[in-house]
Design a protein around this motif. Structure first.
Motif, PDB file in Angstrom:
ATOM      1  N   ASN A 111      13.650  34.821  37.196  1.00 11.35           N
ATOM      2  CA  ASN A 111      13.107  33.422  36.774  1.00 11.35           C
ATOM      3  C   ASN A 111      11.852  33.336  37.109  1.00 11.35           C
ATOM      4  O   ASN A 111      10.912  32.429  36.842  1.00 11.35           O
ATOM      5  N   MET A 112      10.792  34.390  37.267  1.00  6.81           N
ATOM      6  CA  MET A 112       9.513  34.142  37.559  1.00  6.81           C
ATOM      7  C   MET A 112       9.019  33.709  36.498  1.00  6.81           C
ATOM      8  O   MET A 112       9.241  34.163  35.127  1.00  6.81           O
ATOM      9  N   VAL A 113       8.157  32.552  36.766  1.00  7.19           N
ATOM     10  CA  VAL A 113       7.421  31.805  35.384  1.00  7.19           C
ATOM     11  C   VAL A 113       6.122  32.652  35.132  1.00  7.19           C
ATOM     12  O   VAL A 113       5.119  33.065  36.263  1.00  7.19           O
ATOM     13  N   ILE A 114       6.007  33.117  33.953  1.00  8.26           N
ATOM     14  CA  ILE A 114       4.726  33.711  33.581  1.00  8.26           C
ATOM     15  C   ILE A 114       3.784  32.878  32.536  1.00  8.26           C
ATOM     16  O   ILE A 114       4.256  32.455  31.683  1.00  8.26           O
ATOM     17  N   MET A 115       2.656  32.957  33.088  1.00 11.18           N
ATOM     18  CA  MET A 115       1.687  32.197  32.056  1.00 11.18           C
ATOM     19  C   MET A 115       0.657  33.191  31.479  1.00 11.18           C
ATOM     20  O   MET A 115       0.218  33.966  32.395  1.00 11.18           O
ATOM     21  N   LEU A 116       0.561  33.073  30.433  1.00  8.90           N
ATOM     22  CA  LEU A 116      -0.339  34.105  29.516  1.00  8.90           C
ATOM     23  C   LEU A 116      -1.803  33.420  29.482  1.00  8.90           C
ATOM     24  O   LEU A 116      -1.980  32.135  29.066  1.00  8.90           O
ATOM     25  N   ILE A 117      -2.693  34.208  30.035  1.00  6.91           N
ATOM     26  CA  ILE A 117      -4.011  33.534  30.055  1.00  6.91           C
ATOM     27  C   ILE A 117      -5.092  34.309  29.266  1.00  6.91           C
ATOM     28  O   ILE A 117      -5.089  35.623  29.493  1.00  6.91           O
ATOM     29  N   GLY A 118      -5.786  33.808  28.380  1.00  3.76           N
ATOM     30  CA  GLY A 118      -6.997  34.519  27.557  1.00  3.76           C
ATOM     31  C   GLY A 118      -8.174  33.929  28.204  1.00  3.76           C
ATOM     32  O   GLY A 118      -8.514  32.920  27.783  1.00  3.76           O
ATOM     33  N   ASN A 119      -8.440  34.771  29.075  1.00  5.55           N
ATOM     34  CA  ASN A 119     -10.090  34.297  29.716  1.00  5.55           C
ATOM     35  C   ASN A 119     -11.201  34.627  29.246  1.00  5.55           C
ATOM     36  O   ASN A 119     -11.091  35.385  28.116  1.00  5.55           O
ATOM     37  N   GLU A 157      -7.993  24.983  36.537  1.00  6.95           N
ATOM     38  CA  GLU A 157      -7.034  24.238  37.167  1.00  6.95           C
ATOM     39  C   GLU A 157      -5.666  23.853  36.612  1.00  6.95           C
ATOM     40  O   GLU A 157      -4.453  24.063  37.236  1.00  6.95           O
ATOM     41  N   GLU A 158      -5.909  23.588  35.097  1.00  3.46           N
ATOM     42  CA  GLU A 158      -4.521  23.518  34.268  1.00  3.46           C
ATOM     43  C   GLU A 158      -3.675  24.579  34.539  1.00  3.46           C
ATOM     44  O   GLU A 158      -2.335  24.557  34.463  1.00  3.46           O
ATOM     45  N   ALA A 159      -4.170  25.618  34.362  1.00  2.00           N
ATOM     46  CA  ALA A 159      -3.327  27.052  34.183  1.00  2.00           C
ATOM     47  C   ALA A 159      -2.438  27.179  35.425  1.00  2.00           C
ATOM     48  O   ALA A 159      -1.455  27.228  35.572  1.00  2.00           O
ATOM     49  N   PHE A 160      -3.311  27.139  36.714  1.00  2.00           N
ATOM     50  CA  PHE A 160      -2.618  27.194  37.994  1.00  2.00           C
ATOM     51  C   PHE A 160      -1.504  26.079  38.099  1.00  2.00           C
ATOM     52  O   PHE A 160      -0.162  25.955  38.491  1.00  2.00           O
ATOM     53  N   ILE A 161      -2.028  24.721  37.700  1.00  2.00           N
ATOM     54  CA  ILE A 161      -1.125  23.798  38.142  1.00  2.00           C
ATOM     55  C   ILE A 161       0.104  23.529  36.842  1.00  2.00           C
ATOM     56  O   ILE A 161       1.242  23.210  37.454  1.00  2.00           O
ATOM     57  N   ASN A 162      -0.202  23.839  35.611  1.00  2.00           N
ATOM     58  CA  ASN A 162       0.829  24.098  34.858  1.00  2.00           C
ATOM     59  C   ASN A 162       2.002  24.844  35.152  1.00  2.00           C
ATOM     60  O   ASN A 162       3.290  24.704  34.963  1.00  2.00           O
ATOM     61  N   THR A 163       1.562  26.021  35.589  1.00  2.00           N
ATOM     62  CA  THR A 163       2.643  27.070  35.984  1.00  2.00           C
ATOM     63  C   THR A 163       3.285  26.354  37.137  1.00  2.00           C
ATOM     64  O   THR A 163       4.443  26.495  37.408  1.00  2.00           O
ATOM     65  N   ALA A 164       2.789  25.795  38.000  1.00  2.00           N
ATOM     66  CA  ALA A 164       3.418  25.150  39.275  1.00  2.00           C
ATOM     67  C   ALA A 164       4.237  24.078  38.742  1.00  2.00           C
ATOM     68  O   ALA A 164       5.488  24.135  39.279  1.00  2.00           O
ATOM     69  N   LYS A 165       3.824  23.238  37.713  1.00  2.00           N
ATOM     70  CA  LYS A 165       4.987  22.290  37.135  1.00  2.00           C
ATOM     71  C   LYS A 165       6.295  23.043  36.666  1.00  2.00           C
ATOM     72  O   LYS A 165       7.280  22.490  36.956  1.00  2.00           O
ATOM     73  N   GLU A 166       6.049  24.007  36.013  1.00  2.00           N
ATOM     74  CA  GLU A 166       7.069  24.916  35.389  1.00  2.00           C
ATOM     75  C   GLU A 166       8.076  25.277  36.398  1.00  2.00           C
ATOM     76  O   GLU A 166       9.399  25.173  36.343  1.00  2.00           O
ATOM     77  N   ILE A 167       7.420  25.843  37.533  1.00  2.00           N
ATOM     78  CA  ILE A 167       8.239  26.191  38.624  1.00  2.00           C
ATOM     79  C   ILE A 167       9.094  25.172  39.337  1.00  2.00           C
ATOM     80  O   ILE A 167      10.220  25.107  39.761  1.00  2.00           O
ATOM     81  N   TYR A 168       8.173  24.084  39.358  1.00  2.00           N
ATOM     82  CA  TYR A 168       8.880  22.769  40.041  1.00  2.00           C
ATOM     83  C   TYR A 168       9.985  22.226  39.217  1.00  2.00           C
ATOM     84  O   TYR A 168      11.230  22.054  39.708  1.00  2.00           O
ATOM     85  N   GLU A 169       9.964  22.244  37.814  1.00  2.00           N
ATOM     86  CA  GLU A 169      11.043  21.698  37.015  1.00  2.00           C
ATOM     87  C   GLU A 169      12.132  22.704  37.308  1.00  2.00           C
ATOM     88  O   GLU A 169      13.396  22.427  37.315  1.00  2.00           O
ATOM     89  N   LYS A 170      11.816  24.108  37.418  1.00  2.63           N
ATOM     90  CA  LYS A 170      13.115  24.902  37.421  1.00  2.63           C
ATOM     91  C   LYS A 170      13.721  24.753  38.992  1.00  2.63           C
ATOM     92  O   LYS A 170      14.781  24.906  38.812  1.00  2.63           O
TER      93      LYS A 170
END
Lengths: 212, 663
Positions: A111-119, A157-170
């Protein structure tokens, strides 16, 4: 500081894509100095607020260890989220994503949420990977995607927080078993006591002692 | 890191205060040192500073102008640091507190090349107002530098040249006494020590051990692994760490690469040792054996190899073997979990750090953890404390120094292990083998396929015919020109084998004996025929050829080192390093045979991208050249599953399952 949940993240990707810089930017350079015997050098954790709940993000950086395969592996276990980072100015880092992704999926919980980031989105003139390519890769592999710049702090900020939101939803959906810490989620000591005050984030680093 | 509230002391010589403060700063030690620091440490440092304040005032010397004392806790100019180091010596050359001097001499390359430091010292000694005492102090500092960091002088000719220049100037100036202090000619040579190829360990008396890994006692194996890894660790010098931290990875850093490769090899080797067994109970025996090895490694305080072993055993290629795991006793399972717990990354390796800090005597840290610390400090803190880059950020310097100093100390505290040369030779060759993660995982899938019905413990048909991957690989890949390291290892190993197994000394061993030895090399499942001339006897030549052929199946043994060959490009390609077009089409550029990276001839050495083997998906984007056998291999010999096909069926147990991705 009291928190409702603790989420563990890892940051993975090729050497030099800016993993540590992203983390430093997000944790506002709150950085655990080396005084304490048992803590070592660690970047700070950070509190964020989602849905009125305090959530502590604890982020593991693998910079400097990419070549030690079994060490990097050990991070996957017990992570709820992963930021998979490539550098938009270096195509090879994009080409290696599949390898990283397979590695992560093989060794992490499903279930690990993975966010792809182009830095390094600030380096537009040196761009080698189009934003559309990143988006396509993310779509194909079911990832969330974002371009960031650790330098200008854009989208960090958004990258970290959006990932957290996704986990939270799960968690809300009951997908995560929050009683199993191997999933990278821990219920805080005072779950109910948190005051729903604001959105966005609040600073507040805790010494990283104890087991996460 | 405000450690002391420095009171403004009017009329006090600043250089002295600086020196005192600098000493206080470096008085802190890194967490993995066994000294306890923290609040007590700070209190102590403050106290000692106040006590020594009086004496310093009396010994005031050259007035340097007043400085903002509070800034000196955190930063100092290079000039101030040099002065403070020189003043740390008295005329007789005794050094009351070496901490600042050691820190400066070790860490200065971070902000000043060594040859430049030598040049500055030379200029200082030639200044008109330079007193003879000061000149003597310079000589003492140089003497200390040479004696404490000899490798730097041996490996940096420019530095050695500048120091010789200083010595000659002093002796021309009639200062014979001082110049004699600088003895640069009797330096030991470090070149051989730095060579990646290891010399045969000098084992004076041979320790009796089994040369067959299956029969080898867990302690023996643990000790020999420790011997090999520690030896590789001892070759790493400041220069290697410095380069690693500056690049964020290994670039032109064969010593560190070799160490990392060995670490990864141990993990892979263990997986192959387990997977080479065809039945679940056999595999369980091997796993249990390695758990014992891990326990023994912990007793030896070798955390580095412990991490490698645990990493290998907890790799999903092993942990997914449910049948095998079922044959392992609950006691052994428990031992394994507690070891895993010990080296977990949880809490930034807090368990390990605590345990490690309690160890005395020989102890071998998980180098990867401390390299991470180095990178973290380097990335988080700026080198300079001011925008003009004049003041060195001492907080950073101190933190890096604490880590590096500790690693240097560990290199000076070897284990008391009496190793058997022949066993080391065998082990080295066995560890040399490189496999991709994919290959190992495929083997694991063949051992215990995913299926609806849990496989019975008797081998399924696929197990009876082990993968022919290796056979076909070897037949299609010609030995490369540069397997020197490996062929040396093989020669030594074959020599060892014949010394131990050729009992009648006729220069041959029998096929049966060889079969026994072959169990040490798990990757050699059904590899060709050894006895070429079919005489039932095996000669050293036949054996060397056999192993060389088997080893050459992968040209890039190091895992992340590119296997470059000259390439001719019909289509335009771009250099990975400078992003420029590689012009011309006949042998204009270099291409890595393993990952397909292209670069200019001139950029080759500076390429910072590590070699990561591409999987099929990317290979299909980069059409393999017909002259490139490695790229063609997967297609012709075996077909790794495409990522999309690697979806695990729902029946797969949960822990290591599901790579189909999110919904």
């Amino acid at each position: 500081m009291a928190y409702a949940y603790l989420f563990k993240y890892i940051i993975i990707g090729d050497t030099g894509v800016g993993k540590s810089c992203l983390l430093l930017q997000f944790t506002d350079k709150r950085f655990q100095p080396v005084h304490d015997l048992t803590i070592g050098v660690e970047f700070g954790a950070r509190m964020i607020t989602i849905d009125g709940k305090q959530i502590k993000l604890q982020i593991w950086d693998t910079a400097g260890q990419e070549s030690f395969r079994s060490i990097t592996r050990s991070y996957y276990r017990g992570a709820a989220g992963a930021l998979l980072v490539y550098d938009i100015t270096r195509r090879d880092t994009f080409n290696h994503l599949t390898t990283w992704l397979e590695d992560a999926r093989q060794h992490s919980n499903s279930n690990m949420v993975i966010m792809l980031i182009g830095n390094k989105s600030d380096l537009e003139s040196r761009r080698e990977v189009k934003k559309e390519e990143g988006e396509a890769f993310a779509r194909e592999h079911g990832l969330i995607f974002m371009e960031t710049s650790a330098k200008t702090a854009s989208n960090v900020e958004e990258a970290f927080i959006n990932t957290a939101k996704e986990i939270y939803e799960k968690i809300q959906e009951g997908v995560f078993d929050i009683n199993n810490e191997a999933n990278g989620i821990k219920i805080g000591p005072q779950h109910a006591a948190t005051n729903a005050t604001l959105s966005g984030s609040q600073g507040g680093q805790q010494a990283g002692g104890g087991c996460c | 890191m405000q450690m002391l509230d420095a009171p403004e002391t009017a009329g006090t010589n600043c250089t002295e205060i600086e020196a005192a403060k600098l000493r206080e700063i470096v008085g802190f030690s890194y967490p993995f040192a066994h000294k306890t620091v923290g609040v007590d440490g700070i209190a102590y440092t403050l106290k000692s500073r106040r006590e020594s304040g009086g004496t310093e005032r009396k010994r005031s010397k050259t007035e340097k102008g007043k400085m903002d004392a509070s800034r000196l806790d955190q930063s100092a100019t290079v000039e101030e640091l040099v002065e403070a180091c020189l003043n740390a010596f008295d005329e007789q050359g005794s050094l009351k507190d070496p901490s600042l001097v050691r820190m400066f001499l070790m860490m200065h390359p971070w902000y000043l090349p060594s040859s430049e430091l030598a040049r500055r010292l030379l200029l200082k000694s030639q200044e008109e107002n330079c007193s003879s005492k000061f000149r003597t102090q310079i000589c003492h500092l140089v003497k200390y530098w040479i004696s404490e960091f000899p490798a730097e002088f041996d490996l940096n000719p420019e530095l050695a040249e500048n120091i010789r220049g200083l010595r000659d100037l002093l002796s021309q100036g009639g200062d014979e006494r001082s110049s004699r202090l600088i003895d640069i000619e009797s330096l030991p040579s470090y070149e051989w020590k730095r060579q990646v190829t290891e010399r045969t360990p000098s084992a004076t008396k041979k320790r009796k051990v089994s040369l067959l890994f299956d029969h080898l006692d867990a302690s023996e194996l643990a000790e020999h692994l420790t011997y090999l890894e520690y030896k590789s660790f001892c070759k790493i010098l400041f220069q290697d760490y410095h380069s690693f931290v500056m690049h964020g990875c290994t670039v032109d850093n064969p010593v560190l690469e070799r160490f990392i490769t060995l670490f990864n090899s141990v993990s892979q080797w263990i997986q192959m040792m387990v997977l080479s067994k065809t039945t679940a109970p056999q595999r369980a025996v091997v796993i249990s054996h390695f758990i014992q090895v891990a326990q023994r490694l912990l007793q030896l305080q070798n955390f580095n190899t412990l991490m490698a072993v645990i990493g290998g055993l907890s790799n999903s290629s092993i942990s997914r073997l449910k049948d095998t795991q079922a044959h392992i006793s609950s006691e052994t399972h428990k031992a394994f979990s507690s070891l895993t717990e010990l080296v977990t990354s949880c809490g930034n390796y807090s368990q390990y750090r605590r345990r490690f800090s309690e160890c005395t005597g020989f102890r071998f840290p998980i180098l990867g953890v401390h390299l991470k610390d180095l990178i973290a400090v380097h990335v988080a803190l700026p080198d300079w404390a001011d925008p003009g880059k004049t003041r060195v950020n001492l907080v950073k310097t101190q933190q890096l120094y604490a880590i590096l100093q500790e690693l240097a100390l560990i290199q000076a505290t070897p284990p008391s292990i009496d190793a058997n040369t022949d066993l080391l030779n065998l082990l080295t060759v066995s560890l040399d083998q490189y496999h991709t993660e994919e290959e190992i995982y495929q083997l694991s899938l063949q051992r215990e396929p995913r299926s609806l019905k849990p496989a019975a413990s008797n081998p399924t048909p696929s197990l009876e015919s082990p993968p022919s991957v290796m056979d076909e690989w070897t037949s299609s890949v010609k030995p490369k020109a540069d397997p020197t390291v490996i062929s040396k290892h093989i020669e030594k190993m074959v020599e060892s084998v014949f010394q131990n197994f050729d009992s009648d000394g006729d220069g041959y061993i029998s096929q049966e004996e060889f079969e026994i030895i072959r169990n040490n090399f798990p990757y050699l499942s059904k590899f060709g025929e050894l006895d070429k001339n079919q005489d039932g006897q095996i000669s050293p030549e036949e054996m060397i050829e056999y192993f060389t052929k088997a080893s050459s199946l992968l040209n890039c043994k190091m895992g992340f080192v590119h296997a470059f060959t000259e390439s001719s490009n019909v289509k335009p390609v771009f250099c990975q390093h400078c992003a420029g077009l590689i012009w011309g089409f006949y042998k204009r550029g270099y291409k890595c045979k393993a990952c397909g990276v292209n670069c200019h001839k001139s950029c080759r050495s500076r390429l910072s991208v590590e070699c990561r083997k591409q999987n099929k998906e990317h290979q299909s984007r980069v059409p393999p050249s017909p002259h490139d056998p490695v790229l063609q291999l997967p297609a012709s010999s075996y077909t790794p599953l495409r990522p999309a096909e690697r979806g695990y069926p729902p029946t797969e147990p949960a822990e290591h399952s599901d790579c189909r991705g999110r919904h």
